[in-house]
Write an enzyme that holds these catalytic residues in place. Structure first.
Site: not given
Length: 184
Positions: A51-53
């Site tokens: 997922t979004y880092p």
């Protein structure tokens, strides 16, 4: 002169936020913060594995929790198979250490997306391994440890010796088989 034993439970570590992931990747593999972010971007954008880092949260929301079985099934391969399947057999999946709506800001913790990992470079695989093991460990029970401390005296010299013994591995088992162990 004195013997003391104490027991302690250690809960599993929370899922990763970017800063903690960068810290662990540096500690374990010597990756710079910039390298880790670049690898994370690749795992997020190119491979669609994580997922979004760029998050500062270490928890997920209840709505994301509904997707946990599919995420766990997707990573139930290779070194994660037995651990992920053990979590999937638990009914319900124990989420008390990973789900907390109040602690999620703009983006939730870095977790696997539900896509099976394949065709990763060695560096990408290592970063994915950190995230996958930390994610799975969040569903495991507490680790139980016994600490023994001995105080003694030989002549006029006083000494203190202490040691720890793991009574029940709990979540530590996920890291014991060659995985990332920087979860304390």
């Amino acid at each position: 002169s004195k013997l003391e034993k104490t027991g302690k439970k250690t809960p599993p570590p929370a899922a990763y936020d970017l800063t903690e992931l960068q810290r662990d990747a540096n500690k374990k593999y010597g990756y710079s913060a910039k390298q880790t972010l670049s690898l994370m971007q690749s795992l997020y954008e190119t491979h669609k594995l994580l997922t979004y880092p760029r998050t500062d949260s270490r928890y997920i929301t209840k709505d994301v929790a509904a997707t946990l079985p599919e995420r766990l099934r997707a990573i139930a391969v290779g070194p994660y198979k037995d651990f992920a399947n053990a979590v999937l057999r638990a009914k319900p999946i124990p989420t008390k250490y990973i789900v907390n709506d109040a602690k999620v800001t703009d983006h939730h913790a870095i977790i696997p997306t539900g896509v099976q990992p394949q065709n990763l470079s060695d560096m990408e695989r290592k970063v994915f391994d950190l995230v996958a093991r930390r994610f799975i460990a969040a569903f495991y029970p507490d680790s139980k440890i016994s600490t023994t401390t001995v105080l003694g005296k030989v002549g006029k010299v006083e000494f203190k010796v202490s040691g720890k013994q793991i009574l029940e591995q709990g979540w530590r088992a996920v890291f014991a088989q060659g995985g990332a162990s920087s979860a304390e």
